[in-house]
Design an enzyme around this catalytic site. Structure first.
Site: not given
Ligand SMILES: CNC(=O)c1cccc(C)c1Nc1nc(N2CCN(c3ccccc3Cl)CC2)nc(N2CSC[C@H]2C(=O)NC)n1
Ligand code: NI
Length: 184
Positions: A111, A154-155, A158
């Protein structure tokens, strides 16, 4: 443009308040905020811009994460080939149907408002139907599964003052509930 300095971090009360309903027609200020939120997600997913502006990548951003207690979130989800599979402003979103079956990201959730790793599965409904309004105030319904369902829950959490780790099982963070899907 929104930068990481504009993102409110955990501990700030605005993240724990239920956000206010958005009224229509959108004020110019609210419309601009929505556009800036979506632009932030786009910039954060662009390697050059993310590096240049030190942006953490995200696929979802809620208005209270930038200090504005309004019920609206931007969602921008690309697939593995960087084709956009969901680009939506969710305004006054509500979950109107959800499956019993749960799903969780195998790697846990991150997040933008939480500057630390919180390990554990975040159990969420694998299939949901949401009712929300778009920027024109039109009421829409959308059924989502898997990753898109996770991101939207998740959103919407929030907007109701919840953070992802509220849902991690404190006795056993990697507890797998009956029939729960783990997304790798
Ligand atoms: C603790 N382990 C982890 O975080 C985690 C660890 C590994 C894998 C995952 C899958 C994890 N989990 C997780 N990874 C994401 N991203 C993967 C990468 N990506 C992204 C990255 C780079 C360019 C473009 C993009 Cl698209 C962006 C989004 N996003 C979220 N969430 C939870 S729901 C809302 C969403 C969110 O936007 N969070 C900021 N979780
Ligand atoms: Ni968040």
């Amino acid at each position: 443009m929104l930068l990481m300095k504009d993102i409110v971090r955990e501990g700030n009360d605005v993240l724990r308040k239920v956000t206010d309903e958005v009224t229509f027609p959108l004020s110019d200020e609210t419309r601009k905020l929505a556009e800036d939120m979506m632009t932030f997600l786009k910039n954060s997913q662009n390697p050059e811009l993310a590096k240049k502006h030190q942006l953490r990548p995200g696929v979802g951003l809620a208005a209270n994460q930038v200090g504005v207690s309004k019920a609206m979130s931007a969602v921008l989800i690309p697939d593995a080939d960087d084709n956009i599979i969901m680009e939506e402003m969710l305004i006054n979103p509500k979950i109107i149907r959800q499956s019993v079956r749960k799903v969780a990201l195998g790697e846990g959730e991150g997040c933008l408002s939480v500057d630390r790793n919180v390990p554990g599965y975040v159990p969420r409904a694998n299939k949901i139907t949401i009712r929300y309004q778009n920027m024109d105030g039109e009421v829409l319904e959308k059924t989502l599964r898997g990753y898109e369902a996770i991101v939207c829950q998740h959103e919407i959490d929030h907007l109701n003052g919840h953070l992802f780790y509220d849902r991690i099982n404190s006795d056993n963070p990697f507890f797998v509930e009956d029939n729960m899907l783990i997304l790798e």
